[in-house]
Design an enzyme around this catalytic site. Sequence first.
Site, PDB file in Angstrom:
ATOM      1  N   GLU A  20     -28.335  -8.483 -33.363  1.00 40.40           N
ATOM      2  CA  GLU A  20     -29.759  -8.509 -33.707  1.00 40.40           C
ATOM      3  C   GLU A  20     -30.105  -7.364 -34.653  1.00 40.40           C
ATOM      4  O   GLU A  20     -30.900  -7.528 -35.575  1.00 40.40           O
ATOM      5  CB  GLU A  20     -30.618  -8.365 -32.449  1.00 40.40           C
ATOM      6  CG  GLU A  20     -30.515  -9.511 -31.478  1.00 40.40           C
ATOM      7  CD  GLU A  20     -31.290  -9.231 -30.213  1.00 40.40           C
ATOM      8  OE1 GLU A  20     -32.278  -9.957 -29.970  1.00 40.40           O
ATOM      9  OE2 GLU A  20     -30.930  -8.304 -29.477  1.00 40.40           O
ATOM     10  N   LYS A  42     -40.767 -12.424 -30.451  1.00 41.60           N
ATOM     11  CA  LYS A  42     -39.476 -12.607 -31.124  1.00 41.60           C
ATOM     12  C   LYS A  42     -39.215 -14.109 -31.117  1.00 41.60           C
ATOM     13  O   LYS A  42     -39.174 -14.739 -30.058  1.00 41.60           O
ATOM     14  CB  LYS A  42     -38.358 -11.885 -30.384  1.00 41.60           C
ATOM     15  CG  LYS A  42     -36.993 -12.073 -31.032  1.00 41.60           C
ATOM     16  CD  LYS A  42     -35.875 -11.436 -30.231  1.00 41.60           C
ATOM     17  CE  LYS A  42     -35.878  -9.951 -30.467  1.00 41.60           C
ATOM     18  NZ  LYS A  42     -34.685  -9.319 -29.872  1.00 41.60           N
TER      19      LYS A  42
END
Length: 112
Positions: A13, A90
Amino acid sequence: MHFYAFHGCFAEEQAIGTHFCLDVSFETDTSKAQLSDNIEDTVSYLDVYQEVKRQVERPSHLLEHVGERVCEALLDSFPAIERVWVKVCKLNPPLGGQLESVSVEITKDRTQ
């Protein structure tokens, strides 16, 4: 507000990044601007957007940290803001299943 950023606990990520969505609301006295029709008498949405963008561009491990940073920055940068609410989402988080998003909401006011 939509951003591409590098928040997360996983190395992937932090390296690859993903899409985030932030909803921001704030309370302020708008009475002067209501009468004057002058941007100088209120909090500029453009200035708020630019501050949020600055905060989102700084990587964090947790959405909570991003939300807290945005709240603090807005309260620090705009004395007219009395209370701020931020939702950080997210999109498509890598959790091993089909998820549209995960999110956290933070609310702060000048007394906190």
